[in-house]
Design a protein around this motif. Structure first.
Motif, PDB file in Angstrom:
ATOM      1  N   ASP A  29       0.820  -1.215   0.000  1.00  0.00           N
ATOM      2  CA  ASP A  29       0.000   0.000   0.000  1.00  0.00           C
ATOM      3  C   ASP A  29       0.853   1.264   0.000  1.00  0.00           C
ATOM      4  N   SER A  30       2.031   1.184   0.588  1.00  0.00           N
ATOM      5  CA  SER A  30       2.915   2.350   0.649  1.00  0.00           C
ATOM      6  C   SER A  30       3.399   2.787  -0.736  1.00  0.00           C
ATOM      7  N   GLU A  31       3.216   1.929  -1.733  1.00  0.00           N
ATOM      8  CA  GLU A  31       3.637   2.245  -3.098  1.00  0.00           C
ATOM      9  C   GLU A  31       2.515   2.787  -3.980  1.00  0.00           C
ATOM     10  N   LYS A  32       1.318   2.952  -3.429  1.00  0.00           N
ATOM     11  CA  LYS A  32       0.169   3.401  -4.232  1.00  0.00           C
ATOM     12  C   LYS A  32       0.452   4.736  -4.932  1.00  0.00           C
ATOM     13  N   LEU A  33       1.146   5.638  -4.260  1.00  0.00           N
ATOM     14  CA  LEU A  33       1.451   6.939  -4.863  1.00  0.00           C
ATOM     15  C   LEU A  33       2.843   6.978  -5.482  1.00  0.00           C
ATOM     16  N   GLY A  34       3.543   5.871  -5.399  1.00  0.00           N
ATOM     17  CA  GLY A  34       4.896   5.801  -5.936  1.00  0.00           C
ATOM     18  C   GLY A  34       4.965   4.975  -7.196  1.00  0.00           C
ATOM     19  N   LEU A  35       5.611   3.844  -7.088  1.00  0.00           N
ATOM     20  CA  LEU A  35       5.868   2.981  -8.238  1.00  0.00           C
ATOM     21  C   LEU A  35       4.575   2.463  -8.880  1.00  0.00           C
ATOM     22  N   THR A  36       3.565   2.166  -8.075  1.00  0.00           N
ATOM     23  CA  THR A  36       2.284   1.696  -8.616  1.00  0.00           C
ATOM     24  C   THR A  36       1.692   2.744  -9.553  1.00  0.00           C
ATOM     25  N   ASN A  37       1.655   3.975  -9.091  1.00  0.00           N
ATOM     26  CA  ASN A  37       1.115   5.082  -9.880  1.00  0.00           C
ATOM     27  C   ASN A  37       1.946   5.323 -11.141  1.00  0.00           C
ATOM     28  N   GLN A  38       3.251   5.326 -11.002  1.00  0.00           N
ATOM     29  CA  GLN A  38       4.138   5.567 -12.146  1.00  0.00           C
ATOM     30  C   GLN A  38       3.967   4.494 -13.226  1.00  0.00           C
ATOM     31  N   LEU A  39       3.960   3.231 -12.799  1.00  0.00           N
ATOM     32  CA  LEU A  39       3.792   2.132 -13.749  1.00  0.00           C
ATOM     33  C   LEU A  39       2.428   2.177 -14.429  1.00  0.00           C
ATOM     34  N   GLY A  40       1.409   2.494 -13.661  1.00  0.00           N
ATOM     35  CA  GLY A  40       0.070   2.588 -14.232  1.00  0.00           C
ATOM     36  C   GLY A  40      -0.013   3.676 -15.292  1.00  0.00           C
ATOM     37  N   ARG A  41       0.491   4.852 -14.963  1.00  0.00           N
ATOM     38  CA  ARG A  41       0.431   5.968 -15.907  1.00  0.00           C
ATOM     39  C   ARG A  41       1.238   5.678 -17.161  1.00  0.00           C
ATOM     40  N   ALA A  42       2.434   5.137 -16.999  1.00  0.00           N
ATOM     41  CA  ALA A  42       3.285   4.848 -18.164  1.00  0.00           C
ATOM     42  C   ALA A  42       2.672   3.766 -19.042  1.00  0.00           C
ATOM     43  N   SER A  43       2.075   2.743 -18.410  1.00  0.00           N
ATOM     44  CA  SER A  43       1.491   1.660 -19.212  1.00  0.00           C
ATOM     45  C   SER A  43       0.234   2.121 -19.950  1.00  0.00           C
ATOM     46  N   VAL A  44      -0.545   2.983 -19.337  1.00  0.00           N
ATOM     47  CA  VAL A  44      -1.737   3.530 -19.994  1.00  0.00           C
ATOM     48  C   VAL A  44      -1.341   4.430 -21.161  1.00  0.00           C
ATOM     49  N   SER A  45      -0.227   5.113 -21.034  1.00  0.00           N
ATOM     50  CA  SER A  45       0.165   6.062 -22.080  1.00  0.00           C
ATOM     51  C   SER A  45       0.547   5.382 -23.390  1.00  0.00           C
ATOM     52  N   ILE A  46       0.961   4.129 -23.350  1.00  0.00           N
ATOM     53  CA  ILE A  46       1.362   3.457 -24.596  1.00  0.00           C
ATOM     54  C   ILE A  46       0.160   3.273 -25.530  1.00  0.00           C
ATOM     55  N   PRO A  47      -0.887   2.535 -25.144  1.00  0.00           N
ATOM     56  CA  PRO A  47      -2.017   2.411 -26.069  1.00  0.00           C
ATOM     57  C   PRO A  47      -2.735   3.745 -26.295  1.00  0.00           C
ATOM     58  N   SER A  48      -2.722   4.611 -25.291  1.00  0.00           N
ATOM     59  CA  SER A  48      -3.382   5.915 -25.437  1.00  0.00           C
ATOM     60  C   SER A  48      -2.699   6.772 -26.490  1.00  0.00           C
ATOM     61  N   ASN A  49      -1.374   6.801 -26.482  1.00  0.00           N
ATOM     62  CA  ASN A  49      -0.651   7.597 -27.481  1.00  0.00           C
ATOM     63  C   ASN A  49      -0.754   6.988 -28.870  1.00  0.00           C
ATOM     64  N   ILE A  50      -0.843   5.673 -28.954  1.00  0.00           N
ATOM     65  CA  ILE A  50      -1.057   5.042 -30.260  1.00  0.00           C
ATOM     66  C   ILE A  50      -2.418   5.468 -30.792  1.00  0.00           C
ATOM     67  N   ALA A  51      -3.438   5.419 -29.943  1.00  0.00           N
ATOM     68  CA  ALA A  51      -4.790   5.814 -30.357  1.00  0.00           C
ATOM     69  C   ALA A  51      -4.827   7.285 -30.758  1.00  0.00           C
ATOM     70  N   GLU A  52      -4.262   8.140 -29.926  1.00  0.00           N
ATOM     71  CA  GLU A  52      -4.286   9.575 -30.231  1.00  0.00           C
ATOM     72  C   GLU A  52      -3.496   9.888 -31.502  1.00  0.00           C
ATOM     73  N   GLY A  53      -2.335   9.279 -31.635  1.00  0.00           N
ATOM     74  CA  GLY A  53      -1.510   9.516 -32.814  1.00  0.00           C
ATOM     75  C   GLY A  53      -2.170   9.051 -34.091  1.00  0.00           C
ATOM     76  N   SER A  54      -2.933   7.967 -33.999  1.00  0.00           N
ATOM     77  CA  SER A  54      -3.587   7.436 -35.195  1.00  0.00           C
ATOM     78  C   SER A  54      -4.644   8.390 -35.741  1.00  0.00           C
ATOM     79  N   SER A  55      -5.127   9.286 -34.909  1.00  0.00           N
ATOM     80  CA  SER A  55      -6.155  10.231 -35.352  1.00  0.00           C
ATOM     81  C   SER A  55      -5.561  11.446 -36.068  1.00  0.00           C
ATOM     82  N   ARG A  56      -4.273  11.582 -36.026  1.00  0.00           N
ATOM     83  CA  ARG A  56      -3.626  12.744 -36.644  1.00  0.00           C
ATOM     84  C   ARG A  56      -3.663  12.638 -38.155  1.00  0.00           C
ATOM     85  N   LYS A  57      -3.636  13.778 -38.787  1.00  0.00           N
ATOM     86  CA  LYS A  57      -3.774  13.820 -40.242  1.00  0.00           C
ATOM     87  C   LYS A  57      -2.496  13.477 -40.990  1.00  0.00           C
TER      88      LYS A  57
END
Length: 117
Positions: A29-57
């Protein structure tokens, strides 16, 4: 413009994100705001950036978003090594995650090289 839901790199990175969330749910639980949060954000950004980038002209814009996905992937690589160092994950988990992440990085790099800029 690309249909991101049809892209294997998006599908695979989305599943990888789920693996990261599953893994970090077992962190202290002590990692909820540390490594857990960092890993979650970084892992979400991969498919999210692929999706966002695919919409570009332009492929140039899409390529820039793919570059950001690679940055997030290398961030995750570092963070899972730290999780292993802290004994939050086993060597087997580390190897499995690293293997999948390496494949995703290769797929992104190869796809990026096919874009005509």
């Amino acid at each position: 413009m690309h249909k991101f839901k049809d892209l294997e790199i998006w599908k695979r990175s989305r599943l990888f994100c789920s693996q990261i969330y599953s893994m970090t749910s077992k962190f202290p639980d002590s990692e909820k705001l540390g490594l857990t949060n960092q890993l979650g954000r970084a892992s979400v950004s991969i498919p999210s950036n692929i999706a966002e980038g695919s919409s570009r002209k332009s492929n140039k814009d899409f390529s820039r978003f793919l570059e950001m996905t690679l940055g997030s992937a290398y961030e995750i690589e570092t963070q899972i090594l730290i999780a292993y160092d802290l004994r939050f994950i086993s060597e087997l988990e580390l190897n499995d995650l690293d293997k999948e992440l390496t494949e995703i990085i290769k797929m992104i790099s190869k796809f990026k090289s096919t874009l005509k800029i």
